[in-house]
Design a protein around this motif. Structure first.
Motif, PDB file in Angstrom:
ATOM      1  N   PHE A   1       0.802  -1.224   0.000  1.00  0.00           N
ATOM      2  CA  PHE A   1       0.000   0.000   0.000  1.00  0.00           C
ATOM      3  C   PHE A   1       0.841   1.283   0.000  1.00  0.00           C
ATOM      4  O   PHE A   1       0.292   2.378   0.119  1.00  0.00           O
ATOM      5  N   ASN A   2       2.174   1.116  -0.134  1.00  0.00           N
ATOM      6  CA  ASN A   2       3.082   2.269  -0.178  1.00  0.00           C
ATOM      7  C   ASN A   2       2.852   3.222   0.998  1.00  0.00           C
ATOM      8  O   ASN A   2       2.701   4.432   0.824  1.00  0.00           O
ATOM      9  N   LEU A   3       2.811   2.671   2.194  1.00  0.00           N
ATOM     10  CA  LEU A   3       2.536   3.468   3.385  1.00  0.00           C
ATOM     11  C   LEU A   3       3.739   4.336   3.754  1.00  0.00           C
ATOM     12  O   LEU A   3       4.892   3.888   3.693  1.00  0.00           O
ATOM     13  N   ALA A   4       3.468   5.567   4.132  1.00  0.00           N
ATOM     14  CA  ALA A   4       4.544   6.483   4.535  1.00  0.00           C
ATOM     15  C   ALA A   4       5.061   6.151   5.924  1.00  0.00           C
ATOM     16  O   ALA A   4       6.239   6.333   6.230  1.00  0.00           O
ATOM     17  N   ILE A   5       4.180   5.665   6.784  1.00  0.00           N
ATOM     18  CA  ILE A   5       4.581   5.294   8.145  1.00  0.00           C
ATOM     19  C   ILE A   5       4.999   3.824   8.159  1.00  0.00           C
ATOM     20  O   ILE A   5       4.634   3.048   7.260  1.00  0.00           O
ATOM     21  N   GLN A   6       5.772   3.445   9.179  1.00  0.00           N
ATOM     22  CA  GLN A   6       6.261   2.074   9.288  1.00  0.00           C
ATOM     23  C   GLN A   6       5.930   1.484  10.662  1.00  0.00           C
ATOM     24  O   GLN A   6       6.805   1.370  11.527  1.00  0.00           O
ATOM     25  N   PRO A   7       4.685   1.100  10.867  1.00  0.00           N
ATOM     26  CA  PRO A   7       4.320   0.494  12.159  1.00  0.00           C
ATOM     27  C   PRO A   7       5.026  -0.836  12.400  1.00  0.00           C
ATOM     28  O   PRO A   7       5.133  -1.279  13.541  1.00  0.00           O
ATOM     29  N   SER A   8       5.517  -1.460  11.324  1.00  0.00           N
ATOM     30  CA  SER A   8       6.182  -2.752  11.481  1.00  0.00           C
ATOM     31  C   SER A   8       7.440  -2.645  12.330  1.00  0.00           C
ATOM     32  O   SER A   8       7.813  -3.597  13.022  1.00  0.00           O
ATOM     33  N   LEU A   9       8.115  -1.496  12.281  1.00  0.00           N
ATOM     34  CA  LEU A   9       9.344  -1.326  13.066  1.00  0.00           C
ATOM     35  C   LEU A   9       9.041  -1.333  14.558  1.00  0.00           C
ATOM     36  O   LEU A   9       9.742  -1.989  15.341  1.00  0.00           O
ATOM     37  N   ALA A  10       7.985  -0.628  14.954  1.00  0.00           N
ATOM     38  CA  ALA A  10       7.586  -0.622  16.365  1.00  0.00           C
ATOM     39  C   ALA A  10       7.143  -2.021  16.798  1.00  0.00           C
ATOM     40  O   ALA A  10       7.456  -2.483  17.906  1.00  0.00           O
ATOM     41  N   ALA A  11       6.418  -2.708  15.911  1.00  0.00           N
ATOM     42  CA  ALA A  11       5.969  -4.067  16.219  1.00  0.00           C
ATOM     43  C   ALA A  11       7.157  -5.014  16.369  1.00  0.00           C
ATOM     44  O   ALA A  11       7.145  -5.910  17.228  1.00  0.00           O
ATOM     45  N   LEU A  12       8.188  -4.818  15.548  1.00  0.00           N
ATOM     46  CA  LEU A  12       9.394  -5.652  15.634  1.00  0.00           C
ATOM     47  C   LEU A  12      10.099  -5.457  16.975  1.00  0.00           C
ATOM     48  O   LEU A  12      10.487  -6.430  17.631  1.00  0.00           O
ATOM     49  N   VAL A  13      10.266  -4.209  17.368  1.00  0.00           N
ATOM     50  CA  VAL A  13      10.910  -3.916  18.656  1.00  0.00           C
ATOM     51  C   VAL A  13      10.119  -4.549  19.797  1.00  0.00           C
ATOM     52  O   VAL A  13      10.696  -5.144  20.726  1.00  0.00           O
ATOM     53  N   PHE A  14       8.800  -4.444  19.730  1.00  0.00           N
ATOM     54  CA  PHE A  14       7.953  -5.018  20.776  1.00  0.00           C
ATOM     55  C   PHE A  14       8.075  -6.535  20.801  1.00  0.00           C
ATOM     56  O   PHE A  14       8.191  -7.148  21.879  1.00  0.00           O
ATOM     57  N   ALA A  15       8.074  -7.180  19.628  1.00  0.00           N
ATOM     58  CA  ALA A  15       8.179  -8.637  19.550  1.00  0.00           C
ATOM     59  C   ALA A  15       9.506  -9.126  20.136  1.00  0.00           C
ATOM     60  O   ALA A  15       9.538 -10.118  20.884  1.00  0.00           O
TER      61      ALA A  15
END
Length: 320
Positions: free
Chosen positions: A37-51
């Motif tokens: 979806f060509n998202l400008a934000i990267q929630p995956s990075l925060a999720a990775l740190v949390f995991a």
């Protein structure tokens, strides 16, 4: 928790690591969505740190349990149901290595190597236990039995990108063959024996994971969407549909850590669906993937909240 409530540490279950699988799966799904979806934000990075944080915390607590209560750990590793959740530790590492790929290939390789080596040890141990057991019965069988052996099917997703193609085929072959063997046994158990107990009903969602993950690994190994790839994906999609139609039954269940069994399979079918869009360009898969991602995010948030409530109420880490 470990110091003030040693009895709770004594009953700290290895099934906690299923939480890492769900959070890592969410991380990978979010990163795939960011690309699609060509998202400008990267929630995956925060999720990775949390995991990663959750994994380290759980690993520390379980190691402390192993030091203080070795007999309880030994009991889990010989239990016909709990044994199958032990490899969620190594699978969690493999999934974290996949999630790390876009950020650091060298760190991903280090975590992947550790996870794969540990999972091979778990695979050999679990198989030896199954073969030489004296107390397992057909009623002990449930979809969680997929975890130790079929978890091998995850290895190629990062393994191919790290250059270990033949090793990836080795692990994929193990996972695929034992998936088919265990699938037949599990359906035999569910069709012709007593129903699964309520606490284990969420493990039915694990049925989705092997074909969904198998599809992703097959794409890495072959690089093209062929007939077998389609069979893997569509069988996973059908199983998802089948389980969604039984949602009222699942919603009536009291909370248990086994609810985390919903999370990783949902992440797997979400990632696979977004992968189908990338391969075919069909809007159907794009928006189906988006819908599944919304369900996944809501599910993970709900599981986190419900787990926090259960901890505050001392409903988990207690003697069964």
């Amino acid at each position: 928790m470990a110091e003030s409530q040693p009895s709770r540490l004594q009953h700290f279950p290895v099934s906690w690591f299923a939480m890492v699988m769900g959070l890592s799966g969410l991380t990978i799904a979010l990163h795939r969505a960011e690309t699609v979806f060509n998202l400008a934000i990267q929630p995956s990075l925060a999720a990775l740190v949390f995991a990663i944080t959750v994994f380290l915390a759980l690993a520390g607590l379980y190691l402390l349990k192993a030091v203080r209560y070795p007999q309880q750990v030994k009991g889990e590793f010989n239990h016909p149901v709990k044994l199958n959740f032990a490899p969620t530790m190594s699978i969690g590492l493999i999934l974290i290595s996949i999630a790390l790929l876009p950020h650091s290939k060298s760190l991903s390789l280090a975590v992947w190597t550790l996870g794969v080596a540990l999972h091979l040890v778990f695979t050999l141990y679990v198989l030896a236990t199954w073969i030489h057991h004296t107390h397992f019965e057909i009623n002990h069988m449930n979809p969680a039995w997929f975890i130790p052996i079929v978890g091998n099917i995850l290895v190629p997703i990062a393994g191919v990108q790290h250059g270990f193609t033949e090793l990836s085929w080795f692990f994929f072959s193990i996972g695929l063959v034992f998936w088919l063997v265990l699938l037949a046994i599990i359906f035999n158990r569910m069709f012709f024996h007593n129903p699964l107990p309520g606490k284990l009903l969420p493990t039915l969602f694990i049925l989705i994971a092997p074909p969904a993950v198998g599809f992703l690994s097959w794409m890495q190994l072959t690089g093209e969407l062929d007939a077998f790839g389609r069979i893997l994906y569509y069988s996973a999609l059908f199983l998802t549909l089948m389980l969604f139609t039984q949602a009222p039954r699942f919603l009536k269940l009291p909370f248990a850590l086994s609810w985390w069994a919903y999370s990783f399979p949902m992440a797997a079918i979400t990632i696979a669906t977004l992968g189908m869009y990338q391969l075919l360009g069909s809007p159907f898969f794009k928006w189906l993937g988006a819908a599944l991602l919304v369900v996944l995010v809501v599910l993970i948030i709900g599981l986190l909240v419900r787990t926090a409530v259960a901890i505050s109420r001392r409903e988990i880490c207690v003697e069964e």
